[in-house]
Design a protein around this motif. Structure first.
Motif, PDB file in Angstrom:
ATOM      1  N   ASN A  57       0.822  -1.219   0.000  1.00 22.99           N
ATOM      2  CA  ASN A  57       0.000   0.000   0.000  1.00 22.99           C
ATOM      3  C   ASN A  57       0.853   1.265   0.000  1.00 22.99           C
ATOM      4  O   ASN A  57       0.380   2.325   0.384  1.00 22.99           O
ATOM      5  N   GLY A  58       2.096   1.158  -0.438  1.00 19.78           N
ATOM      6  CA  GLY A  58       3.000   2.306  -0.472  1.00 19.78           C
ATOM      7  C   GLY A  58       3.053   2.951  -1.846  1.00 19.78           C
ATOM      8  O   GLY A  58       2.295   2.607  -2.755  1.00 19.78           O
ATOM      9  N   ALA A  59       3.962   3.876  -1.989  1.00 15.80           N
ATOM     10  CA  ALA A  59       4.154   4.585  -3.254  1.00 15.80           C
ATOM     11  C   ALA A  59       4.839   3.668  -4.267  1.00 15.80           C
ATOM     12  O   ALA A  59       5.479   2.680  -3.911  1.00 15.80           O
ATOM     13  N   GLN A 113       4.523 -13.398 -12.040  1.00 15.43           N
ATOM     14  CA  GLN A 113       4.638 -14.751 -12.576  1.00 15.43           C
ATOM     15  C   GLN A 113       3.365 -15.514 -12.257  1.00 15.43           C
ATOM     16  O   GLN A 113       2.896 -15.499 -11.121  1.00 15.43           O
ATOM     17  N   GLY A 114       2.773 -16.132 -13.264  1.00 15.67           N
ATOM     18  CA  GLY A 114       1.519 -16.854 -13.088  1.00 15.67           C
ATOM     19  C   GLY A 114       0.303 -16.048 -13.504  1.00 15.67           C
ATOM     20  O   GLY A 114      -0.799 -16.573 -13.569  1.00 15.67           O
ATOM     21  N   GLY A 115       0.460 -14.756 -13.780  1.00 15.76           N
ATOM     22  CA  GLY A 115      -0.648 -13.930 -14.247  1.00 15.76           C
ATOM     23  C   GLY A 115      -0.829 -12.674 -13.428  1.00 15.76           C
ATOM     24  O   GLY A 115      -0.408 -12.607 -12.273  1.00 15.76           O
ATOM     25  N   GLY A 116      -1.425 -11.676 -14.059  1.00 13.35           N
ATOM     26  CA  GLY A 116      -1.633 -10.385 -13.416  1.00 13.35           C
ATOM     27  C   GLY A 116      -2.507 -10.470 -12.185  1.00 13.35           C
ATOM     28  O   GLY A 116      -3.431 -11.268 -12.118  1.00 13.35           O
ATOM     29  N   GLN A 117      -2.196  -9.655 -11.195  1.00 11.81           N
ATOM     30  CA  GLN A 117      -2.971  -9.551  -9.957  1.00 11.81           C
ATOM     31  C   GLN A 117      -3.505  -8.121  -9.867  1.00 11.81           C
ATOM     32  O   GLN A 117      -2.758  -7.163 -10.103  1.00 11.81           O
ATOM     33  N   SER A 118      -4.747  -7.965  -9.500  1.00 11.76           N
ATOM     34  CA  SER A 118      -5.350  -6.631  -9.475  1.00 11.76           C
ATOM     35  C   SER A 118      -4.646  -5.685  -8.513  1.00 11.76           C
ATOM     36  O   SER A 118      -4.681  -4.468  -8.700  1.00 11.76           O
ATOM     37  N   ALA A 119      -3.985  -6.199  -7.482  1.00 11.85           N
ATOM     38  CA  ALA A 119      -3.276  -5.341  -6.521  1.00 11.85           C
ATOM     39  C   ALA A 119      -1.947  -4.831  -7.059  1.00 11.85           C
ATOM     40  O   ALA A 119      -1.346  -3.927  -6.491  1.00 11.85           O
ATOM     41  N   ARG A 132       3.863  -0.677  -7.872  1.00  7.61           N
ATOM     42  CA  ARG A 132       3.405  -0.597  -6.483  1.00  7.61           C
ATOM     43  C   ARG A 132       2.425  -1.741  -6.263  1.00  7.61           C
ATOM     44  O   ARG A 132       1.832  -2.254  -7.206  1.00  7.61           O
ATOM     45  N   ASN A 133       2.289  -2.113  -5.003  1.00  7.23           N
ATOM     46  CA  ASN A 133       1.392  -3.197  -4.644  1.00  7.23           C
ATOM     47  C   ASN A 133       0.349  -2.652  -3.691  1.00  7.23           C
ATOM     48  O   ASN A 133       0.690  -2.196  -2.600  1.00  7.23           O
ATOM     49  N   ASP A 134      -0.905  -2.679  -4.122  1.00  9.37           N
ATOM     50  CA  ASP A 134      -2.004  -2.117  -3.338  1.00  9.37           C
ATOM     51  C   ASP A 134      -2.624  -3.128  -2.373  1.00  9.37           C
ATOM     52  O   ASP A 134      -3.787  -3.034  -2.035  1.00  9.37           O
ATOM     53  N   SER A 135      -1.841  -4.067  -1.927  1.00  5.87           N
ATOM     54  CA  SER A 135      -2.293  -5.040  -0.946  1.00  5.87           C
ATOM     55  C   SER A 135      -1.669  -4.685   0.401  1.00  5.87           C
ATOM     56  O   SER A 135      -0.606  -4.091   0.471  1.00  5.87           O
ATOM     57  N   SER A 136      -2.331  -5.078   1.464  1.00  2.00           N
ATOM     58  CA  SER A 136      -1.755  -4.846   2.794  1.00  2.00           C
ATOM     59  C   SER A 136      -0.992  -6.066   3.291  1.00  2.00           C
ATOM     60  O   SER A 136      -0.497  -6.086   4.411  1.00  2.00           O
ATOM     61  N   VAL A 137      -0.871  -7.078   2.437  1.00  3.18           N
ATOM     62  CA  VAL A 137      -0.228  -8.332   2.821  1.00  3.18           C
ATOM     63  C   VAL A 137       1.256  -8.294   2.452  1.00  3.18           C
ATOM     64  O   VAL A 137       1.624  -7.975   1.331  1.00  3.18           O
ATOM     65  N   ASP A 164       6.803  -4.207   5.171  1.00  2.57           N
ATOM     66  CA  ASP A 164       6.869  -2.910   5.839  1.00  2.57           C
ATOM     67  C   ASP A 164       8.288  -2.687   6.333  1.00  2.57           C
ATOM     68  O   ASP A 164       8.986  -3.617   6.708  1.00  2.57           O
ATOM     69  N   GLY A 165       8.701  -1.428   6.332  1.00  2.00           N
ATOM     70  CA  GLY A 165      10.039  -1.090   6.798  1.00  2.00           C
ATOM     71  C   GLY A 165      10.685  -0.151   5.804  1.00  2.00           C
ATOM     72  O   GLY A 165      10.642  -0.364   4.614  1.00  2.00           O
ATOM     73  N   GLY A 166      11.250   0.927   6.284  1.00  2.00           N
ATOM     74  CA  GLY A 166      11.848   1.914   5.393  1.00  2.00           C
ATOM     75  C   GLY A 166      10.760   2.714   4.711  1.00  2.00           C
ATOM     76  O   GLY A 166       9.598   2.658   5.076  1.00  2.00           O
ATOM     77  N   SER A 167      11.134   3.446   3.702  1.00  2.00           N
ATOM     78  CA  SER A 167      10.145   4.198   2.940  1.00  2.00           C
ATOM     79  C   SER A 167      10.435   4.042   1.465  1.00  2.00           C
ATOM     80  O   SER A 167      11.582   3.905   1.055  1.00  2.00           O
ATOM     81  N   ASN A 168       9.396   4.069   0.644  1.00  2.00           N
ATOM     82  CA  ASN A 168       9.584   3.961  -0.790  1.00  2.00           C
ATOM     83  C   ASN A 168      10.385   5.132  -1.325  1.00  2.00           C
ATOM     84  O   ASN A 168      11.126   4.989  -2.286  1.00  2.00           O
TER      85      ASN A 168
END
Length: 185
Positions: free
Chosen positions: A30-32, A63-69, A138-143, A171-175
């Motif tokens: 969920n970062g930049a 790999q394996g196909g696009g993910q909406s996140a 970027r990854n719009d997932s919180s996982v 999580d850790g550091g900043s983008n």
């Protein structure tokens, strides 16, 4: 990292290569957006000889196909250094007003977790490299998770090359720090 060339079937077409792609990259869930790799390079003997990548394609996705996140895009400041402008609708990349690349599936660049690019007449080797070096993610997932992003380049004839980068979404550091340190290489 690995590079896989697909045999040309004896047709005399030399397979392209993808080189200098970093082995891994960190993003914050969920970062930049972060720049994936500012020095990755695509080479193809025939296309480089003609200095025209017309009809070649590049697909970047998990790999394996696009993910909406998964959200792909471009760092427009890097594109601008090469004189390339991004147009969102329709999805096009232009140099001095001339079309050099479009979305390969007709959708906006990076939609549905897939960045598909079709190069047009006038897309030189330098433009292709500038475009691939400006790809952001970027990854719009919180996982938090590790996964692989795959680059597949097809030369428009019978040759293709595949390479990948492992993404560590933690999580850790900043983008912002990641972009600064990556851009300084």
């Amino acid at each position: 990292f690995h590079v896989t060339d697909v045999a040309d079937g004896g047709g005399g077409n030399t397979n392209p290569t993808i080189s200098q792609l970093d082995a891994s990259r960190q993003v914050i869930p969920n970062g930049a957006a972060v720049l994936l790799d500012a020095n990755v390079d695509i080479a193809d003997t025939e296309l480089d000889g003609a200095d025209d990548y017309a009809n070649a394609t590049l697909t970047v996705q998990r790999q394996g196909g696009g993910q909406s996140a998964d959200v792909f895009g471009f760092q427009t400041a890097l594109l601008a250094l090469a004189g390339i402008t991004l147009q969102e609708d329709p999805a096009e990349l232009r140099h001095n007003g001339d079309l050099i690349a479009t979305s390969s599936d007709g959708n906006p660049f990076g939609s549905n977790g897939v960045l598909g690019i079709r190069f047009e007449a006038g897309a030189t080797s330098a433009f292709v490299d500038a475009i691939i070096q400006a790809i952001t993610f970027r990854n719009d997932s919180s996982v938090s998770a590790d996964f692989t992003i795959e680059y597949v380049f097809n030369d428009g004839a019978s040759g293709s090359a595949t390479d990948s980068i492992v993404i560590s979404a933690t999580d850790g550091g900043s983008n912002a720090d990641l972009i600064t340190s990556h851009g300084g290489r």
